[in-house]
Design an enzyme around this catalytic site. Sequence first.
Site, mmCIF file in Angstrom:
data_model
loop_
_atom_site.group_PDB
_atom_site.id
_atom_site.type_symbol
_atom_site.label_atom_id
_atom_site.label_comp_id
_atom_site.label_asym_id
_atom_site.label_seq_id
_atom_site.Cartn_x
_atom_site.Cartn_y
_atom_site.Cartn_z
ATOM 1 N N HIS A 319 0.836 -1.215 0.000
ATOM 2 C CA HIS A 319 0.000 0.000 0.000
ATOM 3 C C HIS A 319 0.867 1.260 0.000
ATOM 4 O O HIS A 319 0.574 2.231 0.710
ATOM 5 C CB HIS A 319 -0.941 0.008 1.216
ATOM 6 C CG HIS A 319 -2.029 -1.020 1.155
ATOM 7 N ND1 HIS A 319 -3.213 -0.819 0.504
ATOM 8 C CD2 HIS A 319 -2.095 -2.279 1.655
ATOM 9 C CE1 HIS A 319 -3.985 -1.898 0.611
ATOM 10 N NE2 HIS A 319 -3.314 -2.808 1.297
ATOM 11 N N ASP A 382 -0.850 -5.340 5.791
ATOM 12 C CA ASP A 382 -1.807 -6.167 5.049
ATOM 13 C C ASP A 382 -1.535 -6.138 3.552
ATOM 14 O O ASP A 382 -0.960 -5.185 3.025
ATOM 15 C CB ASP A 382 -3.237 -5.704 5.328
ATOM 16 C CG ASP A 382 -3.480 -4.270 4.879
ATOM 17 O OD1 ASP A 382 -2.549 -3.441 5.033
ATOM 18 O OD2 ASP A 382 -4.576 -3.965 4.387
ATOM 19 N N GLU A 383 -1.955 -7.164 2.880
ATOM 20 C CA GLU A 383 -2.057 -7.237 1.425
ATOM 21 C C GLU A 383 -0.762 -6.903 0.679
ATOM 22 O O GLU A 383 -0.780 -6.288 -0.384
ATOM 23 C CB GLU A 383 -3.209 -6.338 0.943
ATOM 24 C CG GLU A 383 -4.550 -6.785 1.500
ATOM 25 C CD GLU A 383 -5.687 -5.818 1.237
ATOM 26 O OE1 GLU A 383 -6.835 -6.293 1.114
ATOM 27 O OE2 GLU A 383 -5.442 -4.602 1.176
ATOM 28 N N ALA A 384 0.371 -7.333 1.243
ATOM 29 C CA ALA A 384 1.658 -7.197 0.539
ATOM 30 C C ALA A 384 1.865 -8.445 -0.313
ATOM 31 O O ALA A 384 2.778 -9.246 -0.085
ATOM 32 C CB ALA A 384 2.785 -7.001 1.544
#
Length: 595
Positions: A319, A382-384
């Site tokens: 992000h 998150d969401e790497a």
Amino acid sequence: MSTPSTTAPEPPEHTDPAGVPAARVDGVADHTPPPTAAENSAPETAAAGAPGKAVRTAGELAGTAAREAAALLARPAPGRLRDVVPAPERVTPDATADHLLAADAVIRVSADPTALAVAEQLAALLRPATGYPLPVTDTTAPTPAGGIALDLTGDPDLGAEGYRLDVTRDGVRLTAGTAAGLFHGVQTLRQLLPADVESPTPVARRWVLPGGSILDRPRYPHRGAMLDVARHFFGVPDVLRVIDHLARHKINRLHLHLTDDQGWRIAVDSWPDLGTVGGATEVGGGPGGHYTRADYSRIVTYAAARHITVIPEIDLPGHTNAALAAYPELSPDRTAPPPYTGTEVGFSYVDPAQERTYDFVADVLGELAALTPGQWLHIGGDEAFKVPADVYAGFVERVQRIVAGLGKTVVGWHQIAPAGHVDGRILQWWGTNGDDPVTADAVRRGARLILSPGNHAYLDMKYAPDTPIGHDWAGLIDVRRAYEWDPATHLPGVPAEAVLGVEAPLWTESVTNLAEIEFMLLPRLPAIAELGWSPQGTHDWEGFRRRLAQHGPRWTRAGIAFHHAPEVPWPTDAHIPTPRPHQDVRKGPLLTPGA
């Protein structure tokens, strides 16, 4: 389409034939004139045939009867002491002890600066609608004496945030062991007064508090809400307004999601392009923006005055498109990506393999820690998706050590669970299936949890299929779904004592202005607040929806937008004006107060 309730004009005051506004008693006009000085002082005359018996004229008797009837009308409806949200731990009504707040009432408070600040806040809340001066005076032993007393007792039984409220005919007494407890008690006191107390201008009426006592302490120490200011940027006044909403419902943490692919929202002196370049856009291609150090300090200070701690989040290692656009040297290929204005996730990350990345992390977190008096720094995590698992774990472990070296406690989304543990580590769980053995294992290694289940607590989810903004990937979340779950038992394998509390995130991919924020927050935020504050034994949907309904008129009078949820029995004075036509969120405001 679901639309927010917005401010509607108040009905005009009733007037007597001379055009003077008449007092309103719970919506009923009282045309009874006050007793004159002569009526109050003249001796009663003896009636013929009744020696020694004092009597009044027929007109005097009629006036007295009318005033007594109006006083009865002014009394709160039975059960009003129980209409508080979040529900108090213990409520003991006393119908014989209602208190009429007098125009000459005084607020007396313990001679302590923190308690005095709460007393001034109480006076500021009550003065606009009542029109009363409500002077504040400090004393070593405050007593009600016909007004309101705030007593900072240091009572250990009330804990860090608990309070006791006693309402009698003679006055109101609020006691707490801390200023935070007094502040929470003030929010309860505010709710016990008629909804007109939210009016910004004086309302001619009797201000009656229901008699009885309340003993109240929070279930969890962490009761939070998250505002995403990265997808769409919201200026300082909007954030302060959100803080006010949190304070009403005894929420004590504001998590600010400050960075994401679409924008970097906090100035960093050692990396100045983060704000000026990284903050120059948002979802849909708007102008974006960022907070200066002074802006951020203003938010932190305003929150602290309302006993709310700000938890800032710098989302890492993913992000990070906005950061890479500002500083391409942090990118794995050292190439600046174009600014991103979409809503996809998982494609960007800072390079975990170079030392310059950790210099960047240390500088950013160091400056933010210096500006943040609270003990927590949120590192996202998150969401790497493009970072290999072992590389990701090594990155998180190193960043956790940086946070610990700054004297702060690390918070991260539950994806950081596999990384090595550091003392005090907190995971914020946002899953939807209620079963997460990896997170349960991290808890066994010492982690504690904040629960934000996506299918119950995510306030960016739509209420219903026709809600004009929001998402539905985690399901539709109406008020009942937001309310009916138990944090203590929600995640298998996690003992109740590992749960620090709850938090309601509001992501803003589709939320563009303050009215839309309020529409998505309310009325679901009070549901999450009650899960965090109230004892489990008080949780009851039917009781909650009835209590929640009484807040619609309050929000209306305060000019707060909210969703008129059909499952809540709103009173008829929770006005819903005709909305303006909806617009695409990329093209301008969708929901506006006063529409």
